[in-house]
Design a protein around this motif. Structure first.
Motif: not given
Lengths: 112, 111
Positions: B87-111
């Motif tokens: 899947s694509m895994y996304l990390c985010a953080s949020v401060g004093s407002t509700d806006e979440q800031y996202f990281g660039p994502g990690t595309r993980l492939t499990v074979t």
């Protein structure tokens, strides 16, 4: 269980068209509704809506919330190929500080 | 500008391997989140954290764990990777407002 539903799931238009994307929600403890744009990378923030009837605008994009009917729309006028993206709608739960429930997203494709 | 970084953009792992996905934010945000994104399903919350050493299960925590030893860092761990965790895994953080800031994502492939 909180739920956010977006429609349509995908849309193909031509440059210059106007599009309306829909987001309906069934949630407890409403706090805010957020719209994001996602190209081939992480979502980027567009709008946060907390009050009914107040339009938020940024260039050709605008959004409005209806808290009585529990929906929001995102309008894009004079679409450009650079508007091609997935548009995500999310609800922020009041009691779970910052936790977002996302809709499935609408994939918009703008053809030249 | 808030910056959220993730350790890898692309990752390929074998079934059964232990996988660590790291996320770091530089804005002193208390709340951090891990999502996975799959076509047609949108973003689904795996785990989140309100503070150091605190964690809460999201909607799909099975098969995952997390670690938050420092405020700026939130790690997602796949104890024994399986193909359905591709899947694509996304990390985010949020401060004093509700806006979440996202990281660039990690595309993980499990074979």
């Amino acid at each position: 269980e909180d739920k956010v539903v977006q429609s349509p799931l995908s849309l193909v238009v031509h440059e210059g068209d106007t599009v309306t994307l829909n987001c309906s929600y069934e949630v407890t403890n409403f706090r805010s509704l957020l719209w994001y744009k996602q190209e081939k990378k992480a979502p980027t923030f567009l709008f946060m809506l907390t009050s009914s009837g107040i339009e938020k605008k940024s260039g050709r994009l605008s959004s409005i919330l209806d808290k009585k009917e529990l929906f929001s729309i995102l309008n894009i006028t004079a679409t450009q190929t650079g508007d091609s993206a997935i548009y995500l709608c999310a609800h922020c739960n009041y009691n779970q500080g910052g936790k977002l429930i996302f809709g499935q997203g609408t994939e918009l494709s703008v053809k030249p | 500008d808030v910056k959220v970084t993730q350790s890898s953009r692309y990752l390929v792992k074998r079934t059964g391997e232990k996988v660590f996905l790291e996320c770091v934010q530089d804005m002193d945000h208390e709340n951090m989140f891990w999502y996975r994104q799959d076509p047609g399903l949108g973003l689904r919350l795996i785990y989140f954290s309100y503070d150091v050493k605190m964690k809460e299960k999201g909607d799909i925590p099975e098969g995952y764990s997390v670690s938050r030893e420092k405020k700026e860092r939130f790690s997602l761990i796949l104890e024994s990777a399986s193909t359905n965790q591709t899947s694509m895994y996304l990390c985010a953080s949020v401060g004093s407002t509700d806006e979440q800031y996202f990281g660039p994502g990690t595309r993980l492939t499990v074979t």
